[in-house]
Design a protein around this motif. Sequence first.
Motif, PDB file in Angstrom:
ATOM      1  N   THR A  29       0.846  -1.195   0.000  1.00  0.00           N
ATOM      2  CA  THR A  29       0.000   0.000   0.000  1.00  0.00           C
ATOM      3  C   THR A  29       0.877   1.239   0.000  1.00  0.00           C
ATOM      4  O   THR A  29       2.083   1.156   0.130  1.00  0.00           O
ATOM      5  CB  THR A  29      -0.920   0.000   1.232  1.00  0.00           C
ATOM      6  N   ALA A  33      -2.475   6.271   0.648  1.00  0.00           N
ATOM      7  CA  ALA A  33      -3.662   5.443   0.817  1.00  0.00           C
ATOM      8  C   ALA A  33      -4.025   5.355   2.293  1.00  0.00           C
ATOM      9  O   ALA A  33      -5.176   5.500   2.673  1.00  0.00           O
ATOM     10  CB  ALA A  33      -3.392   4.063   0.249  1.00  0.00           C
ATOM     11  N   TYR A  37      -7.234   6.869   4.189  1.00  0.00           N
ATOM     12  CA  TYR A  37      -8.103   6.048   5.018  1.00  0.00           C
ATOM     13  C   TYR A  37      -8.296   6.699   6.387  1.00  0.00           C
ATOM     14  O   TYR A  37      -9.343   6.631   6.995  1.00  0.00           O
ATOM     15  CB  TYR A  37      -7.489   4.658   5.162  1.00  0.00           C
ATOM     16  N   LYS A  41      -5.519  12.577   4.091  1.00  0.00           N
ATOM     17  CA  LYS A  41      -4.836  12.285   2.842  1.00  0.00           C
ATOM     18  C   LYS A  41      -3.831  13.368   2.477  1.00  0.00           C
ATOM     19  O   LYS A  41      -2.858  13.124   1.806  1.00  0.00           O
ATOM     20  CB  LYS A  41      -5.858  12.164   1.730  1.00  0.00           C
ATOM     21  N   ARG A  66       3.746   6.375  -3.615  1.00  0.00           N
ATOM     22  CA  ARG A  66       2.694   6.313  -4.619  1.00  0.00           C
ATOM     23  C   ARG A  66       3.182   5.615  -5.891  1.00  0.00           C
ATOM     24  O   ARG A  66       2.423   5.050  -6.635  1.00  0.00           O
ATOM     25  CB  ARG A  66       2.255   7.742  -4.958  1.00  0.00           C
ATOM     26  N   TYR A 105      -1.334  -3.601  -5.178  1.00  0.00           N
ATOM     27  CA  TYR A 105      -1.828  -2.472  -4.390  1.00  0.00           C
ATOM     28  C   TYR A 105      -3.013  -2.877  -3.522  1.00  0.00           C
ATOM     29  O   TYR A 105      -3.944  -3.511  -3.973  1.00  0.00           O
ATOM     30  CB  TYR A 105      -2.227  -1.328  -5.330  1.00  0.00           C
ATOM     31  N   ASP A 107      -5.696  -1.177  -1.042  1.00  0.00           N
ATOM     32  CA  ASP A 107      -6.234   0.085  -0.542  1.00  0.00           C
ATOM     33  C   ASP A 107      -7.097  -0.150   0.692  1.00  0.00           C
ATOM     34  O   ASP A 107      -8.126  -0.807   0.629  1.00  0.00           O
ATOM     35  CB  ASP A 107      -7.083   0.712  -1.656  1.00  0.00           C
TER      36      ASP A 107
END
Length: 113
Positions: A29, A33, A37, A41, A66, A105, A107
């Motif tokens: 992750t 992310a 959550y 962010k 990222r 990935y 999320d």
Amino acid sequence: MASTKKADKPNFFNDVYEVARLIPKGRVTSYGAIANYLGTKMSSRMVGWAMNGCPKDVPAHRVVNRNGLLTGKHHFNPPSRMQQLLEKEKIKVVDDKVVDFKEKYWDPSVELM
DNA sequence: TTTGTGACCAAAG
DNA sequence: TCTTTGGCCACAA
């Protein structure tokens, strides 16, 4: 005082560790992310900074930037340890990058939804 | 209290 | 394409 010390660190850090621990094996992750959550962010930097004190319970090696780049691997001890752990998770790492990052990935805002 | 920094992200030149 | 800048939050000195 009834030892109210549940956590020496703020709830924010605690949440970061919580989510990091929830990362399934073979998955990765991004800081953004997790930050997303947590609702912060914009402060994805804090997620990484929170990892500064990353306990061993937290698989920070599954957390990358990222771009899927192992930016924080230099903070590991030893740095190559991070890649070793990732490979052990069946995650291929080439040039400090996660292969098929988007496929691996994970999320939290989606999986933990 | 103020300042500086940090494992980021995104936009702009 | 690469570099620079801005932003955001929290912690350390």
